[in-house]
Design a protein around this motif. Structure first.
Motif, PDB file in Angstrom:
ATOM      1  N   UNK A   1       0.831  -1.189   0.000  1.00  0.00           N
ATOM      2  CA  UNK A   1       0.000   0.000   0.000  1.00  0.00           C
ATOM      3  C   UNK A   1       0.873   1.249   0.000  1.00  0.00           C
ATOM      4  N   UNK A   2       2.012   1.205   0.670  1.00  0.00           N
ATOM      5  CA  UNK A   2       2.918   2.356   0.702  1.00  0.00           C
ATOM      6  C   UNK A   2       3.390   2.718  -0.699  1.00  0.00           C
ATOM      7  N   UNK A   3       3.698   1.707  -1.509  1.00  0.00           N
ATOM      8  CA  UNK A   3       4.174   1.964  -2.868  1.00  0.00           C
ATOM      9  C   UNK A   3       3.080   2.640  -3.693  1.00  0.00           C
ATOM     10  N   UNK A   4       1.841   2.207  -3.521  1.00  0.00           N
ATOM     11  CA  UNK A   4       0.716   2.814  -4.248  1.00  0.00           C
ATOM     12  C   UNK A   4       0.582   4.278  -3.838  1.00  0.00           C
ATOM     13  N   UNK A   5       0.612   4.539  -2.545  1.00  0.00           N
ATOM     14  CA  UNK A   5       0.474   5.910  -2.061  1.00  0.00           C
ATOM     15  C   UNK A   5       1.626   6.784  -2.538  1.00  0.00           C
ATOM     16  N   UNK A   6       2.823   6.239  -2.551  1.00  0.00           N
ATOM     17  CA  UNK A   6       3.979   7.000  -3.005  1.00  0.00           C
ATOM     18  C   UNK A   6       3.854   7.360  -4.487  1.00  0.00           C
ATOM     19  N   UNK A   7       3.573   6.372  -5.315  1.00  0.00           N
ATOM     20  CA  UNK A   7       3.476   6.601  -6.765  1.00  0.00           C
ATOM     21  C   UNK A   7       2.333   7.564  -7.084  1.00  0.00           C
ATOM     22  N   UNK A   8       1.185   7.388  -6.432  1.00  0.00           N
ATOM     23  CA  UNK A   8       0.028   8.238  -6.751  1.00  0.00           C
ATOM     24  C   UNK A   8       0.162   9.642  -6.178  1.00  0.00           C
ATOM     25  N   UNK A   9       0.928   9.812  -5.124  1.00  0.00           N
ATOM     26  CA  UNK A   9       1.106  11.159  -4.566  1.00  0.00           C
ATOM     27  C   UNK A   9       2.135  11.966  -5.353  1.00  0.00           C
ATOM     28  N   UNK A  10       3.041  11.283  -6.030  1.00  0.00           N
ATOM     29  CA  UNK A  10       4.092  11.960  -6.792  1.00  0.00           C
ATOM     30  C   UNK A  10       3.713  12.235  -8.241  1.00  0.00           C
ATOM     31  N   UNK A  15      -1.691   4.824 -13.854  1.00  0.00           N
ATOM     32  CA  UNK A  15      -2.405   3.589 -14.193  1.00  0.00           C
ATOM     33  C   UNK A  15      -1.583   2.432 -13.645  1.00  0.00           C
ATOM     34  N   UNK A  16      -2.163   1.656 -12.744  1.00  0.00           N
ATOM     35  CA  UNK A  16      -1.550   0.396 -12.341  1.00  0.00           C
ATOM     36  C   UNK A  16      -2.034  -0.620 -13.352  1.00  0.00           C
ATOM     37  N   UNK A  17      -1.077  -1.307 -13.967  1.00  0.00           N
ATOM     38  CA  UNK A  17      -1.352  -2.102 -15.147  1.00  0.00           C
ATOM     39  C   UNK A  17      -0.594  -3.420 -15.084  1.00  0.00           C
ATOM     40  N   UNK A  18      -0.879  -4.269 -16.054  1.00  0.00           N
ATOM     41  CA  UNK A  18      -0.073  -5.461 -16.312  1.00  0.00           C
ATOM     42  C   UNK A  18       0.283  -5.425 -17.792  1.00  0.00           C
ATOM     43  N   UNK A  19       1.479  -5.846 -18.115  1.00  0.00           N
ATOM     44  CA  UNK A  19       1.954  -5.757 -19.494  1.00  0.00           C
ATOM     45  C   UNK A  19       1.088  -6.536 -20.468  1.00  0.00           C
ATOM     46  N   UNK A  20       0.373  -7.544 -19.995  1.00  0.00           N
ATOM     47  CA  UNK A  20      -0.440  -8.389 -20.871  1.00  0.00           C
ATOM     48  C   UNK A  20      -1.913  -7.983 -20.901  1.00  0.00           C
ATOM     49  N   UNK A  21      -2.266  -6.887 -20.238  1.00  0.00           N
ATOM     50  CA  UNK A  21      -3.683  -6.510 -20.109  1.00  0.00           C
ATOM     51  C   UNK A  21      -4.094  -5.545 -21.226  1.00  0.00           C
ATOM     52  N   UNK A  22      -4.979  -6.011 -22.110  1.00  0.00           N
ATOM     53  CA  UNK A  22      -5.416  -5.172 -23.226  1.00  0.00           C
ATOM     54  C   UNK A  22      -6.286  -4.005 -22.754  1.00  0.00           C
ATOM     55  N   UNK A  23      -7.026  -4.174 -21.651  1.00  0.00           N
ATOM     56  CA  UNK A  23      -7.841  -3.070 -21.135  1.00  0.00           C
ATOM     57  C   UNK A  23      -6.960  -1.963 -20.560  1.00  0.00           C
ATOM     58  N   UNK A  24      -5.868  -2.346 -19.924  1.00  0.00           N
ATOM     59  CA  UNK A  24      -4.911  -1.354 -19.436  1.00  0.00           C
ATOM     60  C   UNK A  24      -4.334  -0.569 -20.602  1.00  0.00           C
ATOM     61  N   UNK A  25      -4.025  -1.266 -21.669  1.00  0.00           N
ATOM     62  CA  UNK A  25      -3.482  -0.627 -22.869  1.00  0.00           C
ATOM     63  C   UNK A  25      -4.500   0.375 -23.436  1.00  0.00           C
ATOM     64  N   UNK A  26      -5.765  -0.029 -23.498  1.00  0.00           N
ATOM     65  CA  UNK A  26      -6.810   0.846 -24.047  1.00  0.00           C
ATOM     66  C   UNK A  26      -6.991   2.103 -23.194  1.00  0.00           C
ATOM     67  N   UNK A  46       7.030  -5.903 -11.112  1.00  0.00           N
ATOM     68  CA  UNK A  46       7.513  -5.574  -9.765  1.00  0.00           C
ATOM     69  C   UNK A  46       7.517  -6.839  -8.921  1.00  0.00           C
ATOM     70  N   UNK A  47       8.617  -7.134  -8.217  1.00  0.00           N
ATOM     71  CA  UNK A  47       8.656  -8.322  -7.355  1.00  0.00           C
ATOM     72  C   UNK A  47       7.570  -8.301  -6.277  1.00  0.00           C
ATOM     73  N   UNK A  48       7.087  -7.115  -5.915  1.00  0.00           N
ATOM     74  CA  UNK A  48       6.017  -6.991  -4.924  1.00  0.00           C
ATOM     75  C   UNK A  48       4.642  -6.874  -5.579  1.00  0.00           C
ATOM     76  N   UNK A  49       4.554  -7.290  -6.841  1.00  0.00           N
ATOM     77  CA  UNK A  49       3.320  -7.139  -7.612  1.00  0.00           C
ATOM     78  C   UNK A  49       2.092  -7.749  -6.965  1.00  0.00           C
ATOM     79  N   UNK A  50       2.227  -8.930  -6.389  1.00  0.00           N
ATOM     80  CA  UNK A  50       1.073  -9.585  -5.744  1.00  0.00           C
ATOM     81  C   UNK A  50       0.583  -8.777  -4.545  1.00  0.00           C
TER      82      UNK A  50
END
Length: 106
Positions: A1-10, A15-26, A46-50
């Motif tokens: 959760x800290x990583x999410x807050x850090x990335x979104x505050x900066x 977009x939190x995505x996955x490289x194979x997700x076509x909806x993320x791409x769209x 990210x190794x902490x992806x899960x």
């Protein structure tokens, strides 16, 4: 959760995505076309992806958890929410502070 807050505050648009997700791409293409220049965070790279995915679920993301779009540090939602906002005309005003100023000569 800290990583999410850090990335979104900066970053204004994330977009939190996955490289194979076509909806993320769209969603990424839509936000780029609206000149929002989102930061795309590929959780499957990210190794902490899960853990990030579990944190997104706790924050209110539905399954599938990606794309998870944040604007101004707030969770907007996934593809359905972003598209609904776009179709209703509400997305562009939300993105306005983060849009790049590109001028085209006609």
């Amino acid at each position: 959760m800290d990583k999410i807050l850090l990335v979104t505050s900066e970053n204004g648009v994330v977009i939190f995505s996955k490289t194979t997700c076509c909806l993320s791409y769209a969603v990424n293409i839509l936000l780029n076309e609206l000149r929002a220049d989102p930061v795309v965070y590929e959780i499957d790279q990210d190794p902490e992806g899960r853990e990030i995915e579990k944190a997104l679920l706790r924050m209110g993301c539905k399954i599938p958890t990606v794309p998870a779009v944040f604007i101004n540090g707030k969770l907007v939602g996934s593809t359905n929410e972003v598209m609904s906002l776009h179709l209703s005309g509400s997305l562009t005003p939300m993105l306005k502070p983060y849009q790049s100023q590109v001028y085209h000569n006609s």
